[in-house]
Write an enzyme that holds these catalytic residues in place. Structure first.
Site, mmCIF file in Angstrom:
data_model
loop_
_atom_site.group_PDB
_atom_site.id
_atom_site.type_symbol
_atom_site.label_atom_id
_atom_site.label_comp_id
_atom_site.label_asym_id
_atom_site.label_seq_id
_atom_site.Cartn_x
_atom_site.Cartn_y
_atom_site.Cartn_z
ATOM 1 N N GLY A 171 0.791 -1.296 -0.293
ATOM 2 C CA GLY A 171 -0.008 0.050 0.055
ATOM 3 C C GLY A 171 0.939 1.203 -0.091
ATOM 4 O O GLY A 171 2.123 1.294 -0.072
ATOM 5 N N GLY B 169 -0.264 -1.807 6.269
ATOM 6 C CA GLY B 169 -1.415 -0.898 5.997
ATOM 7 C C GLY B 169 -2.488 -1.499 6.292
ATOM 8 O O GLY B 169 -2.810 -2.441 6.426
ATOM 9 N N ALA B 170 -3.783 -0.588 6.129
ATOM 10 C CA ALA B 170 -5.034 -1.080 6.286
ATOM 11 C C ALA B 170 -5.950 -0.031 5.583
ATOM 12 O O ALA B 170 -5.997 1.294 5.465
ATOM 13 C CB ALA B 170 -5.466 -1.019 7.880
ATOM 14 N N GLU C 284 -0.571 -11.035 3.113
ATOM 15 C CA GLU C 284 -0.713 -10.086 3.961
ATOM 16 C C GLU C 284 -1.221 -10.709 5.208
ATOM 17 O O GLU C 284 -0.712 -10.789 6.274
ATOM 18 C CB GLU C 284 -1.558 -8.701 3.681
ATOM 19 C CG GLU C 284 -0.879 -7.871 2.768
ATOM 20 C CD GLU C 284 -1.908 -6.793 2.464
ATOM 21 O OE1 GLU C 284 -1.423 -5.654 1.821
ATOM 22 O OE2 GLU C 284 -3.160 -6.920 2.615
HETATM 23 O O1 LIG Z 1 -4.406 -3.967 2.359
HETATM 24 C C1 LIG Z 1 -3.741 -3.605 1.439
HETATM 25 C C2 LIG Z 1 -3.366 -4.022 0.171
HETATM 26 O O2 LIG Z 1 -4.003 -5.220 -0.203
HETATM 27 C C3 LIG Z 1 -3.229 -2.239 1.882
HETATM 28 O O3 LIG Z 1 -2.364 -2.584 3.052
HETATM 29 C C4 LIG Z 1 -4.353 -1.360 2.150
HETATM 30 O O4 LIG Z 1 -4.823 -1.087 1.090
HETATM 31 C C5 LIG Z 1 -3.825 0.083 2.779
HETATM 32 O O5 LIG Z 1 -3.324 0.947 1.788
HETATM 33 P P1 LIG Z 1 -2.901 2.259 1.904
HETATM 34 O O6 LIG Z 1 -1.551 2.456 2.982
HETATM 35 O O7 LIG Z 1 -2.435 2.816 0.483
HETATM 36 O O8 LIG Z 1 -3.980 3.173 2.367
#
Ligand SMILES: O=C(CO)[C@H](O)[C@H](O)COP(=O)(O)O
Length: 280
Positions: free
Chosen positions: A63, A119-120, A140
């Protein structure tokens, strides 16, 4: 050097290990917007608090927040990182690790990870989270489970009471391609997600294909269902053809949220909430 999985299996670490090499920050431009700065604050604080000198195997998530995790790790210098191995959750984080000059490994060589930082898409008041906005949630989740400590890093938009508040596309579900229509049917008619849909690619005709060669379904559920994410996760996971569900329940030790005012909110899995100043 970290121990491999067994004395008979030699780890194939793609980058060199045990020799300090010049590390390169993945973040070049420091003219950051408020949003990007909030991601950086969360990532830096989490690295400062959870990457310990004795840690040898570190999981790197996916992410747009994770480059700031790697940026802070690079700032630690070549010396503390020379005997570490970094395990990616997908193509993007593999590139991040290699281009920064850090040692690359994989979870089949190192099934026990000291700490994974990721990330999330959204995190609720109990640290359950939606992941998979980048279609990486299978790897993940493996790296989150393999980790002694699993830490989330995110910007202020992800900090919610209940999942699905700001992140509306739904729960990402990785499915084997030939089963997608059948899984969609089950989601529409049995599990109560009438708007579940196959995720389509933007610069390619056809569906998004994950790093594992699978399709992704996004399944929105109503707030009542999202209040008990473990239940809906277990129901989805029981559908034959589903590989993994982007709901991570009871996994994270802490979640770090960078705020617009430069502070960082830390939510712990024991219910504590802390507010700390920005790291320098
Ligand atoms: O789960 C994920 C990818 O599969 C990422 O961790 C999630 O989308 C968060 O991304 P970002 O830091 O761009 O907000």
């Amino acid at each position: 050097m970290p121990s491999p999985v067994s004395p008979t299996i030699r780890p194939v670490v793609l980058s060199r290990i045990g020799q300090p090499t010049k590390l390169i920050s993945p973040v070049k431009d420091q003219n950051l917007s408020v949003l990007e700065r909030s991601k950086q604050l969360a990532a830096w604080t989490a690295v400062d608090q959870h990457v310990k000198p004795e840690h040898r195997v570190i999981g790197i998530g996916s992410g747009s927040t994770v480059p700031y995790v790697v940026e802070r790790i690079v700032q630690l210098g070549a010396e503390p990182n020379q005997d570490r191995v970094f395990i990616p959750t997908g193509f993007q984080s593999k590139e991040l690790i290699v281009s920064s000059g850090l040692n690359l490994g994989d979870v089949d060589q190192f099934p026990t990870i000291d700490v994974t930082l990721d990330g999330a898409d959204e995190v609720d008041h109990e640290l359950n989270c939606i992941k998979g906005g980048g279609a990486c949630h299978l790897r993940e989740k493996v790296l989150a489970e393999a980790a002694n400590t699993f830490i989330l890093v995110a910007d202020f938009r992800k900090n919610v009471e209940y999942l699905g508040t700001n992140f509306t596309p739904g729960v990402p579900i990785e499915v084997v391609p030939f089963a997608y229509a059948k899984v969609l049917q089950n989601l529409h008619h049995i599990l109560g997600s009438p708007n579940a849909s196959l995720r389509m690619a933007v610069k390619k005709a056809g569906p998004v294909v994950s790093d594992n060669g699978n399709f992704i379904i996004d399944a929105p559920f109503d707030l009542e269902k999202m209040k008990t994410p473990y239940t809906i996760m277990a129901q989805i996971k029981m559908l034959t053809g589903v590989v993994e569900v982007g709901l991570f329940c009871n996994m994270a030790k802490a979640a770090y949220f960078g705020n617009e005012d430069g502070s960082v909110t830390i939510k712990w899995n024991d219910g504590r909430v802390e507010q700390v100043a920005a790291p320098q």
